[in-house]
Design a protein around this motif. Structure first.
Motif, PDB file in Angstrom:
ATOM      1  N   MET A 151       0.871  -1.170   0.000  1.00 34.58           N
ATOM      2  CA  MET A 151       0.000   0.000   0.000  1.00 34.58           C
ATOM      3  C   MET A 151       0.911   1.224   0.000  1.00 34.58           C
ATOM      4  SD  MET A 151      -3.043  -1.319   0.016  1.00 34.58           S
ATOM      5  CE  MET A 151      -3.934   0.230   0.148  1.00 34.58           C
ATOM      6  N   LEU A 152       0.789   2.039  -1.024  1.00 37.01           N
ATOM      7  CA  LEU A 152       1.611   3.253  -1.130  1.00 37.01           C
ATOM      8  C   LEU A 152       0.744   4.460  -0.767  1.00 37.01           C
ATOM      9  CD1 LEU A 152       3.666   2.680  -4.428  1.00 37.01           C
ATOM     10  CD2 LEU A 152       4.081   1.821  -2.109  1.00 37.01           C
ATOM     11  N   TYR A 153       1.293   5.279   0.105  1.00 33.68           N
ATOM     12  CA  TYR A 153       0.528   6.393   0.652  1.00 33.68           C
ATOM     13  C   TYR A 153       1.146   7.714   0.197  1.00 33.68           C
ATOM     14  CZ  TYR A 153      -1.974   8.989   4.376  1.00 33.68           C
ATOM     15  OH  TYR A 153      -2.774   9.847   5.083  1.00 33.68           O
ATOM     16  N   ALA A 154       0.396   8.434  -0.641  1.00 35.83           N
ATOM     17  CA  ALA A 154       0.797   9.802  -0.968  1.00 35.83           C
ATOM     18  C   ALA A 154       0.229  10.673   0.144  1.00 35.83           C
ATOM     19  CB  ALA A 154       0.247  10.216  -2.329  1.00 35.83           C
ATOM     20  N   PHE A 155       1.107  11.169   0.993  1.00 37.50           N
ATOM     21  CA  PHE A 155       0.636  11.861   2.199  1.00 37.50           C
ATOM     22  C   PHE A 155      -0.305  13.019   1.849  1.00 37.50           C
ATOM     23  CE2 PHE A 155       4.640   9.956   3.834  1.00 37.50           C
ATOM     24  CZ  PHE A 155       4.047   9.153   4.804  1.00 37.50           C
ATOM     25  N   GLY A 156      -1.420  13.045   2.520  1.00 32.40           N
ATOM     26  CA  GLY A 156      -2.387  14.109   2.304  1.00 32.40           C
ATOM     27  C   GLY A 156      -3.331  13.851   1.149  1.00 32.40           C
ATOM     28  N   VAL A 157      -3.063  12.780   0.385  1.00 34.84           N
ATOM     29  CA  VAL A 157      -3.927  12.485  -0.772  1.00 34.84           C
ATOM     30  C   VAL A 157      -4.654  11.160  -0.568  1.00 34.84           C
ATOM     31  CG1 VAL A 157      -4.048  12.263  -3.283  1.00 34.84           C
ATOM     32  CG2 VAL A 157      -2.268  13.704  -2.239  1.00 34.84           C
ATOM     33  N   GLY A 158      -3.890  10.108  -0.315  1.00 34.28           N
ATOM     34  CA  GLY A 158      -4.531   8.812  -0.098  1.00 34.28           C
ATOM     35  C   GLY A 158      -3.586   7.656  -0.364  1.00 34.28           C
ATOM     36  N   GLU A 159      -4.158   6.458  -0.272  1.00 38.30           N
ATOM     37  CA  GLU A 159      -3.361   5.237  -0.311  1.00 38.30           C
ATOM     38  C   GLU A 159      -3.915   4.310  -1.390  1.00 38.30           C
ATOM     39  OE1 GLU A 159      -1.489   2.760   3.402  1.00 38.30           O
ATOM     40  OE2 GLU A 159      -3.652   2.731   3.214  1.00 38.30           O
ATOM     41  N   VAL A 160      -3.002   3.656  -2.127  1.00 41.04           N
ATOM     42  CA  VAL A 160      -3.436   2.702  -3.165  1.00 41.04           C
ATOM     43  C   VAL A 160      -2.572   1.442  -3.106  1.00 41.04           C
ATOM     44  CG1 VAL A 160      -4.389   4.332  -4.849  1.00 41.04           C
ATOM     45  CG2 VAL A 160      -1.922   3.866  -4.830  1.00 41.04           C
ATOM     46  N   PRO A 161      -3.173   0.315  -3.513  1.00 41.61           N
ATOM     47  CA  PRO A 161      -2.369  -0.917  -3.596  1.00 41.61           C
ATOM     48  C   PRO A 161      -1.617  -0.958  -4.920  1.00 41.61           C
ATOM     49  CG  PRO A 161      -4.656  -1.391  -4.148  1.00 41.61           C
ATOM     50  CD  PRO A 161      -4.590   0.074  -3.851  1.00 41.61           C
ATOM     51  N   ILE A 162      -0.328  -1.219  -4.852  1.00 42.87           N
ATOM     52  CA  ILE A 162       0.485  -1.303  -6.072  1.00 42.87           C
ATOM     53  C   ILE A 162       1.345  -2.562  -5.978  1.00 42.87           C
ATOM     54  CG2 ILE A 162       2.243  -0.216  -7.505  1.00 42.87           C
ATOM     55  CD1 ILE A 162      -0.260   1.460  -7.481  1.00 42.87           C
ATOM     56  N   SER A 163       1.324  -3.347  -7.025  1.00 44.13           N
ATOM     57  CA  SER A 163       2.099  -4.591  -7.026  1.00 44.13           C
ATOM     58  C   SER A 163       3.591  -4.324  -6.983  1.00 44.13           C
ATOM     59  CB  SER A 163       1.787  -5.399  -8.285  1.00 44.13           C
ATOM     60  OG  SER A 163       0.521  -5.972  -8.183  1.00 44.13           O
ATOM     61  N   ASN A 164       4.270  -5.266  -6.360  1.00 45.05           N
ATOM     62  CA  ASN A 164       5.734  -5.230  -6.352  1.00 45.05           C
ATOM     63  C   ASN A 164       6.230  -5.548  -7.761  1.00 45.05           C
ATOM     64  OD1 ASN A 164       8.480  -5.930  -5.847  1.00 45.05           O
ATOM     65  ND2 ASN A 164       7.835  -8.054  -5.516  1.00 45.05           N
ATOM     66  N   ALA A 165       7.139  -4.706  -8.263  1.00 46.81           N
ATOM     67  CA  ALA A 165       7.691  -4.944  -9.605  1.00 46.81           C
ATOM     68  C   ALA A 165       9.188  -5.183  -9.555  1.00 46.81           C
ATOM     69  CB  ALA A 165       7.388  -3.762 -10.526  1.00 46.81           C
ATOM     70  N   GLY A 166       9.738  -5.261  -8.337  1.00 46.73           N
ATOM     71  CA  GLY A 166      11.192  -5.384  -8.214  1.00 46.73           C
ATOM     72  C   GLY A 166      11.654  -6.824  -8.362  1.00 46.73           C
ATOM     73  N   ASN A 167      12.947  -6.943  -8.608  1.00 45.18           N
ATOM     74  CA  ASN A 167      13.573  -8.245  -8.676  1.00 45.18           C
ATOM     75  C   ASN A 167      13.899  -8.663  -7.254  1.00 45.18           C
ATOM     76  OD1 ASN A 167      15.186 -10.445  -9.010  1.00 45.18           O
ATOM     77  ND2 ASN A 167      16.736  -9.415 -10.251  1.00 45.18           N
ATOM     78  N   PHE A 168      13.017  -9.455  -6.639  1.00 50.13           N
ATOM     79  CA  PHE A 168      13.145  -9.702  -5.196  1.00 50.13           C
ATOM     80  C   PHE A 168      14.367 -10.537  -4.850  1.00 50.13           C
ATOM     81  CE2 PHE A 168      11.463 -13.755  -6.158  1.00 50.13           C
ATOM     82  CZ  PHE A 168      11.562 -14.573  -5.045  1.00 50.13           C
ATOM     83  N   ASP A 169      14.958 -11.174  -5.869  1.00 49.74           N
ATOM     84  CA  ASP A 169      16.175 -11.954  -5.616  1.00 49.74           C
ATOM     85  C   ASP A 169      17.373 -11.057  -5.346  1.00 49.74           C
ATOM     86  OD1 ASP A 169      15.194 -14.505  -5.683  1.00 49.74           O
ATOM     87  OD2 ASP A 169      15.320 -14.645  -7.859  1.00 49.74           O
ATOM     88  N   THR A 170      17.350  -9.846  -5.905  1.00 51.42           N
ATOM     89  CA  THR A 170      18.535  -8.990  -5.778  1.00 51.42           C
ATOM     90  C   THR A 170      18.236  -7.570  -5.320  1.00 51.42           C
ATOM     91  OG1 THR A 170      18.371  -8.360  -8.094  1.00 51.42           O
ATOM     92  CG2 THR A 170      19.783 -10.236  -7.590  1.00 51.42           C
ATOM     93  N   ASP A 171      17.059  -7.043  -5.641  1.00 50.83           N
ATOM     94  CA  ASP A 171      16.793  -5.637  -5.340  1.00 50.83           C
ATOM     95  C   ASP A 171      16.669  -5.402  -3.843  1.00 50.83           C
ATOM     96  OD1 ASP A 171      16.888  -4.584  -7.805  1.00 50.83           O
ATOM     97  OD2 ASP A 171      14.721  -4.497  -8.139  1.00 50.83           O
TER      98      ASP A 171
END
Lengths: 154, 284
Positions: free
Chosen positions: B54-74
Motif C-alpha cells: 500500500m503506497l501512501y501519498a501523504f495528504g492524498v490517499g493510499e493505493v495498492p500497487i504490485s511489487n515490480a522489483g527483482n526480489f532476488d537482488t533488489d
C-alpha cells in the motif's frame, strides 16, 4: 519437401475438399516468395489473387492521411491473407507487405471465382470457409475495440 | 519465504505506513512511471513475487500497487504506477527525494516453487508486466530449474509497452520464447499485430506439465485463460492476479471482497479454477 498439392490439401482452408475440387484449386495455384519489406499488394488494386502463407509473416497496413501508415494486423504461416477476391467489388482494402522473407502459395482468385459460378458445390464450400476467416477477423477487431489493455491494473 | 503482513491483521505494524524516499524515477509511457524507493529508517521490506504494497501519498490517499522489483537482488522497492486517479497521479508526480508511506508486503505469491521442473507460460497485457517481473527474474535466475519459458506480452501500441528494452534483453541473454504483439502498430513495428490471444496457439509448451501466469485487465485475463484452456492447460494450472480496491491489506475492511474471498488476504494470486465463476458474475 511437400508438393504444392499436399500443402494445399493439408491447409485448414482447403482441408477436406474432394479430390476433384482440390485438383482444380491446385491448377489455380503457384508458389511465390517475397523479400522482407516487399509490398505484395496495394490498397485499391484488383483483388484477383489471395495467398496462403507457408513461411514468414505479412502485415496489413492502412494509409492514414498526413500520418504514418497504421499496421492493423499481421498474418502468419498457415493463415490465408485476402478475401476480397470473393466479394464484390473485388478490390484490396489494405496494403500487404512482407515483414520478413515470405514463402506463400498464390491463388488465381479470378479463375476460382469463375469456377464457383458454375460449380456451386465448390462455391458453397469456399464461401463457407472464407466466411470463417471473415468472422475470425471481425471478432478479433471487435475484441480490439474493447481496448482490453485500457483498464487499470495494479 | 516471502514476508506478508496480511496475517497480522489489526497489528500496529500492518496499519502504519513506513516512510520511504523516492530514489529513482523513470517514465515508462505517457501515463506510467516506475518509482524506486528506499526506507528512511531500518531495513527494507522484501516483497515476494506477486505481493503488493500500500503506497501512501501523504495528504492524498493510499493505493495498492504490485511489487515490480527483482526480489532476488533488489534492495529497493520498485513499483510501476499508472496515473489514473488522484492518488496515483500524486505518486507519479513524486520527484526524487519525496517521501511516501509504505505498508506491506501483503497478499500471496506466484507459485514459483510449484512451477519448478515445469514449463512456465507468462502472459502479460499492458501494464500487467510489472507485477510479473519478480517471477520472471526468479525463473531467469534459476533457469535450469524450469522447463520451457514462454513469455507473451501484448499492449495497445508499441509505446504502451513497459520495460521493453529489458524484455528484449531477456530474449537475447536467456533461453526465453518471447513474442510481442500490439493492437495497432506502425510500419516501424517489427512484432505481430492483433490480440495477445493470437500468440497462444503457436506457443510451444507441454500443457500436461506447465503453469500459466497471467496479469492484465480482467477481460484480457479471461480471453487468455480460455485460450490456454483450449491448449489443454487445466484451469487449476493457470494463475491470475486479481485487481480490486484493496484498502486495509489485512482482510478487515472488505473493500476487496469478491464473493467468498477477500483478495488482499486470500490473493491477489488465484488459480483460474478458483475465480472463473466469480468473475462471470456482473455484480462482483
Amino acid at each position: 519437401m511437400k508438393t504444392l498439392d499436399a500443402v494445399i490439401a493439408e491447409s485448414p482452408v482447403f482441408f477436406g475438399l474432394t479430390q476433384e475440387q482440390l485438383e482444380f484449386i491446385v491448377g489455380c495455384a503457384q508458389n511465390v516468395h517475397f523479400e522482407e519489406g516487399q509490398r505484395i499488394v496495394k490498397a485499391g488494386d484488383s483483388a484477383d489473387t489471395f495467398y496462403l502463407i507457408r513461411m514468414g509473416e505479412v502485415a496489413l497496413d492502412l494509409d492514414v492521411p498526413n500520418k504514418k501508415p497504421v499496421r492493423i494486423d499481421t498474418v502468419e504461416a498457415g493463415q490465408v491473407v485476402g478475401w476480397s477476391w470473393l466479394i464484390p467489388p473485388y478490390e484490396w482494402k489494405y496494403d500487404v507487405t512482407a515483414t520478413e522473407l515470405v514463402r506463400a502459395v498464390a491463388f488465381d482468385g479470378a479463375c476460382l471465382r469463375g469456377k464457383c459460378d458454375t460449380d456451386t458445390a465448390l462455391g458453397y464450400e469456399l464461401l463457407s470457409r472464407f466466411a470463417l476467416i471473415l468472422v475470425g477477423r471481425l471478432q478479433a477487431t471487435r475484441f480490439r475495440l474493447l481496448d482490453i489493455y485500457g483498464t487499470d491494473t495494479h | 519465504m516471502a514476508q506478508t503482513l496480511t496475517e497480522t491483521a489489526g497489528s500496529l505494524e500492518a496499519m502504519t505506513p513506513v516512510p520511504y524516499a523516492v530514489t529513482a524515477k523513470r517514465q515508462d509511457t505517457y501515463d506510467t512511471w516506475t518509482l524506486e524507493l528506499e526506507p528512511q529508517n531500518g531495513a527494507p521490506i522484501v516483497p515476494g513475487p506477486g505481493q503488493f504494497n500500500m503506497l501512501y501519498a501523504f495528504g492524498v490517499g493510499e493505493v495498492p500497487i504490485s511489487n515490480a522489483g527483482n526480489f532476488d537482488t533488489d534492495e529497493r522497492l520498485v513499483h510501476t504506477i499508472r496515473a489514473v486517479g488522484a492518488v496515483t497521479k500524486a505518486l507519479c508526480a513524486a520527484e526524487v527525494g519525496t517521501v511516501i508511506g509504505v505498508r506491506g508486503p501483503f497478499g500471496n505469491t506466484w507459485p514459483i516453487e510449484d512451477a519448478k521442473g515445469k514449463d512456465v507460460v507468462i502472459v502479460a497485457g499492458g501494464i500487467g508486466l510489472p507485477p510479473l517481473r519478480p517471477a520472471i527474474y526468479h525463473v531467469l535466475k534459476n533457469r535450469k530449474d524450469y522447463g520451457r519459458f514462454v513469455l507473451l506480452y501484448g499492449a495497445r501500441t508499441p509505446s504502451d509497452m513497459v520495460f521493453l528494452d529489458e524484455v528484449k534483453s531477456w530474449q537475447c541473454n536467456y533461453d526465453v520464447d518471447l513474442d510481442l504483439i500490439v493492437d495497432a502498430g506502425d510500419t516501424d513495428w517489427k512484432g505481430k499485430v492483433g490480440l495477445v490471444t493470437k500468440l497462444i496457439p503457436p506457443a510451444e509448451f507441454d500443457a500436461d506439465d506447465a503453469r500459466g501466469f497471467i496479469v492484465g485487465p480482467e477481460i484480457m485475463m479471461k480471453f487468455v485463460a480460455q485460450e490456454l484452456i483450449n491448449r489443454d492447460l487445466p484451469a487449476e494450472s493457470i494463475y491470475v492476479s486479481l485487481e480490486r480496491t484493496m484498502r486495509c491489506g489485512v482482510g478487515l475492511c472488505g473493500h476487496c471482497q469478491v464473493g467468498p474471498t477477500i483478495v488482499c488476504r486470500d490473493g491477489a494470486v488465484y488459480t483460474w479454477a478458483e475465480v472463473e465463476n466469480l468473475l462471470a458474475v456482473k455484480e462482483l
